[in-house]
Design a protein around this motif. Structure first.
Motif, mmCIF file in Angstrom:
data_model
loop_
_atom_site.group_PDB
_atom_site.id
_atom_site.type_symbol
_atom_site.label_atom_id
_atom_site.label_comp_id
_atom_site.label_asym_id
_atom_site.label_seq_id
_atom_site.Cartn_x
_atom_site.Cartn_y
_atom_site.Cartn_z
ATOM 1 N N GLY A 1 0.821 -1.215 0.000
ATOM 2 C CA GLY A 1 0.000 0.000 0.000
ATOM 3 C C GLY A 1 0.850 1.259 0.000
ATOM 4 N N PRO B 1 -1.774 -2.112 -4.241
ATOM 5 C CA PRO B 1 -2.780 -1.089 -3.958
ATOM 6 C C PRO B 1 -2.244 0.344 -3.885
ATOM 7 C CG PRO B 1 -2.368 -2.452 -2.009
ATOM 8 C CD PRO B 1 -1.521 -2.994 -3.105
ATOM 9 N N ALA B 2 -0.946 0.525 -3.843
ATOM 10 C CA ALA B 2 -0.402 1.884 -3.741
ATOM 11 C C ALA B 2 -0.680 2.672 -5.013
ATOM 12 C CB ALA B 2 1.097 1.837 -3.494
#
Lengths: 283, 469
Positions: free
Chosen positions: B287, B317-318
């Motif tokens: 993330g 997800p980052a």
């Protein structure tokens, strides 16, 4: 800013202060702690509450000068201010249903054990206190413990005062003699608490230990203060700042806690020396 | 006039240079670039960007002012909807919000809305001497728990309507995750301080060092005369993987690592709060927080930094920009890798060896993607026999957080879900009368802007409720 209302040395390296912090004073119960910063840009350190005066709005702290921040704190005088003072944090010591209690304190840990002993005394419990020190010159709070204990034993490792030996000696004798404590509460160096647990184990008496891991925020955010408990054959991670600082002594992984507390030893020693040099330069 | 197909590049510090300093990576548009970028906006009728923004900033209107060089006017338009424009312009995932739906983006790159927002906010902060206008008091008192993005937004919106707002912050500095979590090189702390200062000018009181649930309870806030409370207390305790070795010295949660560096300023040359610097570092997770931790470790002098993530680049997800920045700076991505155990140093011959108990490596297993799981992403499955070890000195766990129990435990009747998140209705109202909540305390770890959206919604609901009183 939080005013230092009074300051008093208890021995050469232990100091007591009363801090003006009305909200904390109103709420704090024995066993809880605060986090303070001495000055802007200072580090956050946890200190257990050593007493409160809700009417005056003050909180008593007792600290040993062990590093850079406590050295800086000790250079603050009555009438001066601390940058930050937040609390009360952690869960108060569990007192319900305990009629006969044994409080085992070691060194500056006695400062934290004292309000707990006083609270049990106030609640009408039978209080046995065993307090231990390295030697006579660092004995603190003897009178206070005498006042709130039905029985009090003072130990010095070197025999310079009280009885010679460490705290587990009289504890073992009492347990062997058939003393039935509802609860043993021990507060002091990790190694001492570990041995108190081992001493009590054969007698099946519950032991509560007060953990003092390294903390940053102290409010349940960073996870630095985690420790491992062995519960029902499983390893469970707990956080001293919100789940503790008191834990079931039979469950705590002391070796891990001791190792973790030494993580920044080199840094801390260096910072302490630097700070001492700084103050030497001033004086 | 033909549209320039690409967004104007954001000037950035050279990756080789910035990998060794904590100065901001993105340097911001100049006025000239900003005007040129603004000219890419079609000022289209259906304005999809406004709906794409969680706080519904009047985007085409502010961009129209930028085109004319009326930057202060542009700021006023943004400020109607956002109390923290300089923050949002930096950390919002615009690519999945306003810019994702931009009409220009159908054929070309979308308008650089985030970059323009940042430019306008910075221009205002650098040039405006105007003090915020203090609105007339309406006599209502509202308490806000937490000074992170949701709390500050809620405070700002209510203060602008004349409410007397007090924000309670547990730490010693206001800003929440904006000061303890997001690093200086992505969001300079002076920008957060400036936004907080603006709120104070609006009459918002900020009380630091007060832990709601400990120092004061929610019920006591009502006793003190507050008529409504907004809880924006943030995400809470870090999760760990429950693998062997997570208590070794040198294992951090991302929260701890970032708090040490950001809030406690361990990144300075002679810090008062220690942090492990240098060596080899593995960050577990994918993330934005993992990227922040990895890039912080690099700047603290690490010789090698790995991101260890169990899925593939696609699932990371980052934000894309953060991943690109991290890659440019030389962070190595071990994708489709999962840690099995953290290995510690243990000199059996010398129990006093100071290295004992410190991390020396991490055992990982390679993964492959199987069938999609409940989240719709393909489930990573371990490849049998693919275990191997990497040598590292520091491991940073960045795999999410679980809600802090303090407020739930001390507030009777406040309902939480199975994850511990506070349950709210569509107005942001909790199960307790006049208690609202939003941000990570409700959703679990999410973005700054979604927290701001929640703060905004709660402010609107509180206003609707209290203005009828």
């Amino acid at each position: 800013m939080y005013k230092i209302v009074s300051k008093k040395p208890l021995n050469a390296t232990v100091t007591q202060m009363e801090i003006d912090a009305p909200l904390v004073a109103k709420k704090a119960k024995p066993g809880q702690f605060v986090i303070l910063r001495v000055d802007e840009e200072g580090e956050r350190i946890p200190l257990t509450v050593a007493g409160t005066n809700p009417e005056k709005g003050t909180v008593k702290i007792i600290f040993q000068i062990v590093g850079a921040t406590t050295e800086r704190l000790n250079h603050k005088n009555e009438g001066e201010f601390l940058q930050d003072f937040v609390g009360p944090l952690g869960v108060a010591t569990h007192t319900e249903g305990i009629k006969k209690v044994c409080i085992v304190g070691g060194g500056v840990g006695c400062a934290i054990a004292m309000p707990v002993a006083q609270e049990f005394h106030r609640l009408g419990a039978d209080v046995t206190s065993i307090i231990g020190f390295r030697s006579k010159d660092i004995v603190i709070l003897e009178e206070e413990f005498n006042e709130c204990s039905n029985k009090m034993v003072l130990m010095c490792d070197d025999g310079s005062y009280g009885r010679q030996g460490n705290v587990t000696l009289p504890l073992k004798e009492m347990l062997e003699a058939g003393e039935k404590f509802d609860q043993i509460i021990t507060i002091g160096p990790l190694i001492m608490m570990k041995f108190v647990v081992e001493t009590a184990k054969p007698f099946n008496i519950p032991v509560s230990v007060s953990m003092n891991p390294i903390m940053i925020d102290g409010t349940g955010m960073c996870g630095c203060c985690r420790l491992t408990l062995h519960q029902d054959g499983k390893n469970v991670t707990k956080f001293a700042c919100v789940d503790g600082p008191d834990f079931n002594g039979y469950e705590v992984d002391f070796d891990e806690a001791m190792s973790r507390n030494r993580m920044y030893m080199d840094f801390e020693r260096h910072a302490y020396e630097e700070t001492c040099n700084l103050f030497k330069g001033v004086e | 006039m033909a549209i320039i197909p690409n967004k104007h590049e954001m000037p950035v510090q050279d990756p080789k240079v910035r990998a060794h300093n904590f100065n901001e990576v993105a340097l911001g548009y100049t006025a000239e670039i900003a005007i040129e970028e603004a000219n890419r906006c079609l000022n289209c009728k259906n304005r999809p960007c406004v709906a794409g923004c969680p706080v519904n900033i009047h985007i085409p209107e502010f961009i129209a002012q930028v085109k004319e060089g009326n930057f202060e006017e542009a700021y006023k338009i943004i400020n109607q909807n956002s109390s923290l424009p300089a923050v949002c312009g930096r950390v919002c995932p615009q690519e999945s919000q306003c810019e994702k739906v931009c009409t220009v983006g159908i054929r070309f790159e979308p308008v650089g809305i985030g970059r323009l927002e940042r430019f306008v906010a910075d221009y205002h902060n650098d040039n405006s001497k105007e003090l915020a206008e203090i609105p007339e008091s309406n006599g209502h008192k509202v308490a806000i728990v937490g000074s992170g993005p949701s709390g500050l937004t809620c405070a700002g919106d209510l203060a602008k309507k004349g409410y007397k707002v007090t924000v309670y912050e547990a730490l010693h500095t206001a800003g929440g995750v904006l000061v303890y979590g997001i690093p200086e090189f992505r969001l300079p702390k002076k920008i957060v301080a400036k936004e907080v200062e603006t709120l104070k000018q609006l009459g918002v009181d900020i009380e630091t060092n007060v832990v709601i649930g400990r120092t004061l309870t929610i019920d006591e806030l009502f006793d003190m005369g507050f008529e409504a409370v907004f809880v924006g207390s943030g995400a809470g305790l870090p999760n760990f993987m429950n693998i062997p070795g997570e208590s070794l010295k040198g294992v951090y949660s991302a929260n701890e690592f970032l708090t040490r560096s950001n809030l406690m300023k361990s990144y300075l040359d002679d810090p008062v709060t220690p942090i492990m610097k240098g060596g080899k570092v593995a960050v577990v997770g994918g993330g934005n927080v993992a990227m922040d931790a990895a890039r912080t470790a690099l700047r603290l002098g690490a010789e090698k930094v790995y991101i260890v993530y169990r899925r593939s680049l696609e699932e990371l997800p980052a934000r894309k920009e953060e991943v690109e920045h991290a890659m440019e700076e030389g962070i190595e991505f071990l994708l489709l890798h999962n840690p099995l155990e953290i290995l510690g140093y243990n000199n059996e011959e010398d129990p006093k060896d100071p290295k004992n108990g410190f991390v020396k490596g991490m055992k990982c297993i390679k993964m492959e993607l199987g069938e999609p799981d409940a989240s719709g992403r393909r489930r990573p499955v371990p490849i049998e026999g693919s275990e191997f070890e990497i040598a590292v000195d520091t491991v940073i766990m960045s795999i999410g957080t679980s809600p802090n129990p303090l407020i739930k435990d001390t507030t009777k009747g406040l309902e939480v879900n199975s994850h511990g998140g506070i349950i709210v209705n569509e107005d942001g109202l909790t199960s307790r009368e006049n208690v609202y909540a939003g941000g990570d305390a409700v959703t679990g770890a999410a973005t700054v802007i979604s927290a701001m959206g929640a703060g905004k919604l709660a402010a609107k609901s509180i206003d609707e409720y209290l203005s009828k009183r």
